[in-house]
Design a protein around this motif. Structure first.
Motif, mmCIF file in Angstrom:
data_model
loop_
_atom_site.group_PDB
_atom_site.id
_atom_site.type_symbol
_atom_site.label_atom_id
_atom_site.label_comp_id
_atom_site.label_asym_id
_atom_site.label_seq_id
_atom_site.Cartn_x
_atom_site.Cartn_y
_atom_site.Cartn_z
ATOM 1 N N GLY A 3 0.864 -1.480 -0.083
ATOM 2 C CA GLY A 3 0.000 -0.089 0.006
ATOM 3 C C GLY A 3 0.610 1.347 0.012
ATOM 4 O O GLY A 3 0.395 2.360 -0.052
ATOM 5 N N ALA A 4 2.089 0.980 0.109
ATOM 6 C CA ALA A 4 3.057 2.537 -0.047
ATOM 7 C C ALA A 4 2.729 2.966 -1.452
ATOM 8 O O ALA A 4 2.703 2.331 -2.350
ATOM 9 C CB ALA A 4 4.601 1.816 0.262
ATOM 10 N N LEU A 5 2.870 4.360 -1.467
ATOM 11 C CA LEU A 5 2.519 5.212 -2.603
ATOM 12 C C LEU A 5 4.085 5.603 -2.985
ATOM 13 O O LEU A 5 4.363 5.491 -4.376
ATOM 14 C CB LEU A 5 1.412 6.291 -2.252
ATOM 15 C CG LEU A 5 1.225 7.127 -3.590
ATOM 16 C CD1 LEU A 5 0.848 6.575 -4.726
ATOM 17 C CD2 LEU A 5 0.509 8.560 -3.054
ATOM 18 N N ASN A 6 4.820 6.253 -2.198
ATOM 19 C CA ASN A 6 5.881 6.993 -2.387
ATOM 20 C C ASN A 6 7.027 6.200 -2.090
ATOM 21 O O ASN A 6 6.797 4.854 -1.695
ATOM 22 C CB ASN A 6 6.249 8.190 -1.725
ATOM 23 C CG ASN A 6 6.097 8.372 -0.293
ATOM 24 O OD1 ASN A 6 5.998 7.237 0.207
ATOM 25 N ND2 ASN A 6 6.297 9.524 0.277
ATOM 26 N N HIS A 7 8.374 6.640 -2.377
ATOM 27 C CA HIS A 7 9.742 5.802 -1.787
ATOM 28 C C HIS A 7 9.717 5.948 -0.540
ATOM 29 O O HIS A 7 9.929 7.131 0.158
ATOM 30 C CB HIS A 7 10.726 6.320 -2.744
ATOM 31 C CG HIS A 7 10.753 6.308 -3.842
ATOM 32 N ND1 HIS A 7 10.448 5.039 -4.890
ATOM 33 C CD2 HIS A 7 10.515 7.194 -5.034
ATOM 34 C CE1 HIS A 7 10.520 5.126 -6.037
ATOM 35 N NE2 HIS A 7 10.305 6.418 -6.252
ATOM 36 N N PRO A 8 9.679 4.986 0.459
ATOM 37 C CA PRO A 8 9.754 4.903 1.773
ATOM 38 C C PRO A 8 11.220 5.382 2.032
ATOM 39 O O PRO A 8 12.351 4.929 1.718
ATOM 40 C CB PRO A 8 9.181 3.702 2.273
ATOM 41 C CG PRO A 8 8.622 3.053 1.161
ATOM 42 C CD PRO A 8 8.935 3.570 0.034
ATOM 43 N N SER A 9 11.285 6.172 3.377
ATOM 44 C CA SER A 9 12.616 6.618 3.870
ATOM 45 C C SER A 9 12.796 5.758 5.004
ATOM 46 O O SER A 9 11.990 5.746 5.971
ATOM 47 C CB SER A 9 12.230 8.207 4.186
ATOM 48 O OG SER A 9 13.596 8.576 5.031
ATOM 49 N N ILE A 10 13.947 5.347 5.023
ATOM 50 C CA ILE A 10 14.715 4.554 6.078
ATOM 51 C C ILE A 10 15.222 5.311 7.246
ATOM 52 O O ILE A 10 16.042 6.142 6.954
ATOM 53 C CB ILE A 10 15.674 3.513 5.471
ATOM 54 C CG1 ILE A 10 15.172 2.521 4.575
ATOM 55 C CG2 ILE A 10 16.377 2.781 6.884
ATOM 56 C CD1 ILE A 10 16.158 1.529 4.137
ATOM 57 N N MET A 11 14.465 5.258 8.348
ATOM 58 C CA MET A 11 15.055 5.982 9.345
ATOM 59 C C MET A 11 15.913 5.537 10.260
ATOM 60 O O MET A 11 16.728 6.035 10.953
ATOM 61 C CB MET A 11 13.812 6.708 10.210
ATOM 62 C CG MET A 11 12.839 7.508 9.111
ATOM 63 S SD MET A 11 11.130 7.732 10.201
ATOM 64 C CE MET A 11 11.866 9.155 11.354
ATOM 65 N N ARG A 12 15.705 4.168 10.642
ATOM 66 C CA ARG A 12 16.637 3.518 11.427
ATOM 67 C C ARG A 12 16.694 2.105 11.194
ATOM 68 O O ARG A 12 15.569 1.531 10.434
ATOM 69 C CB ARG A 12 16.100 3.561 13.055
ATOM 70 C CG ARG A 12 15.889 4.916 13.665
ATOM 71 C CD ARG A 12 15.623 4.954 14.973
ATOM 72 N NE ARG A 12 15.742 6.258 15.502
ATOM 73 C CZ ARG A 12 14.451 7.317 15.238
ATOM 74 N NH1 ARG A 12 13.473 6.966 14.759
ATOM 75 N NH2 ARG A 12 14.830 8.423 15.849
ATOM 76 N N VAL A 13 17.544 1.250 11.437
ATOM 77 C CA VAL A 13 17.704 -0.159 11.228
ATOM 78 C C VAL A 13 18.243 -0.659 12.538
ATOM 79 O O VAL A 13 19.209 0.054 13.120
ATOM 80 C CB VAL A 13 18.662 -0.641 10.212
ATOM 81 C CG1 VAL A 13 18.927 -2.072 10.165
ATOM 82 C CG2 VAL A 13 18.424 0.028 8.852
ATOM 83 N N VAL A 14 17.552 -1.785 13.027
ATOM 84 C CA VAL A 14 17.968 -2.314 14.462
ATOM 85 C C VAL A 14 18.215 -3.660 14.392
ATOM 86 O O VAL A 14 17.190 -4.456 13.914
ATOM 87 C CB VAL A 14 16.993 -1.947 15.649
ATOM 88 C CG1 VAL A 14 17.295 -2.569 16.941
ATOM 89 C CG2 VAL A 14 16.803 -0.306 15.739
ATOM 90 N N MET A 15 19.151 -4.254 15.030
ATOM 91 C CA MET A 15 19.134 -5.639 14.863
ATOM 92 C C MET A 15 18.703 -6.430 16.228
ATOM 93 O O MET A 15 18.636 -6.034 17.225
ATOM 94 C CB MET A 15 20.724 -6.021 14.950
ATOM 95 C CG MET A 15 21.732 -5.380 13.895
ATOM 96 S SD MET A 15 20.897 -5.738 12.308
ATOM 97 C CE MET A 15 20.891 -7.657 12.210
ATOM 98 N N GLY A 16 17.624 -7.318 15.521
ATOM 99 C CA GLY A 16 17.205 -8.112 16.810
ATOM 100 C C GLY A 16 17.749 -9.483 17.070
ATOM 101 O O GLY A 16 18.942 -9.672 16.587
ATOM 102 N N LYS A 17 16.764 -10.565 17.608
ATOM 103 C CA LYS A 17 17.244 -11.795 17.959
ATOM 104 C C LYS A 17 17.892 -12.451 16.654
ATOM 105 O O LYS A 17 17.294 -12.265 15.821
ATOM 106 C CB LYS A 17 16.288 -12.399 18.729
ATOM 107 C CG LYS A 17 16.770 -13.732 19.485
ATOM 108 C CD LYS A 17 15.542 -14.335 19.952
ATOM 109 C CE LYS A 17 16.087 -15.473 20.811
ATOM 110 N NZ LYS A 17 16.288 -16.708 19.743
#
Length: 357
Positions: free
Chosen positions: A85-99
């Motif tokens: 459902g995304a219309l425009n190019h999403p902007s990556i704000m953060r990347v977090v490493m999980g388990k």
């Protein structure tokens, strides 16, 4: 000594869209080595997993990509993180490493209903595809100040912080995916609308929160109760070491970095001559790194290395350019992105440094 643009050219590092360089030994940098050179405004290392794989966001006119490199700088995949459902190019704000070295991303994007959303998504570490996620519409009366972190002990558990501008309050929600179940909500109370809480989920089962209220919290993730709540100088710098000691930076009549123990007891304070933009602690808990930039004066920019046990200044390093987020790798290395606005490229030149302990 030549300026940094000259050094890059002397070593054959291009100034185009982006190129990968080998290690460059530059005498006055001492410990940092250039790994990547980007000519894009939004490109830098966002996260590093336990194997030394690097996750880099590549901002460009065609959209925002997440790229995974191995520890030898070979590209594993490049993916457009594009929710349904995304219309425009999403902007990556953060990347977090999980388990289990699973990357999670925070996105800012618009949907086909022409409304704006903040989303948090689990990414397949082998392909870059979205596996699960949750998003929230940003209303006109509420702020788009959000943050998140991921539980290090239990898969698919995330902690989402939201600042509600209309009520001037902040809250944290422990959320289970993919069911989107909220297990508890922790209220931070009346707060500023100028920044979202910073969150770090620790392997000791605690959630550390540096809140705009001026307090550092260590929260029990099972019961949502405080181990401690302590007034601290808070700003953009926040880190926790493997032993559970916390480090914050901020302004309290002076630019300060301060540390408290696992129980919240005061350990030490350090006064810097310049504003601290970001801090990171090495995974062996021996060193704290801080990046500083003061009012655009490049000559004031510096990278400081402190003794994590005492707060003593060990080294000052001055690579050119404005410093950005420091990222710590589980194997002990630290990565820093620097922006050199004096180099003629479509935006500016970004260099990613690897800092050896």
């Amino acid at each position: 000594m030549n300026n940094f643009g000259d050094v890059l050219r002397d070593h054959g590092i291009g100034l185009g869209k982006y190129k990968i360089g080998g290690n460059i030994g530059v005498s006055n940098l001492n410990v940092p080595h250039v790994l990547f050179t980007f000519g894009e405004e939004a490109s830098w290392v966002r996260a590093v997993d336990s194997l030394g794989n690097l996750y880099i966001s590549d901002g460009s006119s065609s959209g925002n990509n997440l790229i995974k490199y191995d520890s030898q700088l070979n590209q594993i995949w490049k993916a457009r993180i594009y929710p349904t459902g995304a219309l425009n190019h999403p902007s990556i704000m953060r990347v977090v490493m999980g388990k289990d070295d699973t990357p999670w991303v925070q996105l800012d994007f618009q949907k086909t209903d022409f409304k704006y959303y903040i989303g948090f998504f689990k990414i397949n570490k082998y392909t870059g595809a979205i596996e699960a996620g949750i998003d929230f519409q940003i209303g006109q009366t509420d702020s788009n100040l959000w943050n998140f972190t991921v539980d290090q002990l239990t898969a698919d558990v995330i902690y989402i912080a939201e600042v509600k501008r209309s009520a001037s309050t902040s809250e944290i929600r422990k959320t289970i995916l993919p069911s989107k179940t909220v297990e508890w909500t922790y209220q931070l109370g009346t707060t500023s609308v100028y920044g979202a809480p910073s969150l770090i989920a620790h392997a000791n089962g605690s959630l550390y929160v540096a809140a705009p209220t001026g307090y550092l919290h260590r929260i029990n993730t099972s019961s949502a109760t405080d181990y401690y709540k302590r007034a601290m100088p808070l700003g953009s710098g926040f880190a926790v070491d493997t032993e559970g000691n916390a480090y914050t930076s901020g302004y309290d009549s002076r630019h300060r970095i301060e540390s408290v123990s696992l129980s919240g007891g005061y350990r030490w304070g350090y006064t810097s001559s310049v504003k601290t933009e970001s801090i990171a602690v090495s995974r062996d808990s021996k060193y704290v790194y801080s990046t500083s930039a003061e009012g655009g004066y490049v000559g004031m920019d510096r990278l400081e290395k402190l003794d994590a046990a005492t707060g003593a200044l060990l080294k000052v390093i001055r690579p050119d350019g404005r410093k950005y987020d420091l990222v710590t790798s589980p194997n002990g290395d630290v990565y820093m992105t620097s922006s050199n606005i004096g180099v003629s490229t479509p935006n500016c030149l970004r260099e990613t440094f690897k800092i050896l302990n």
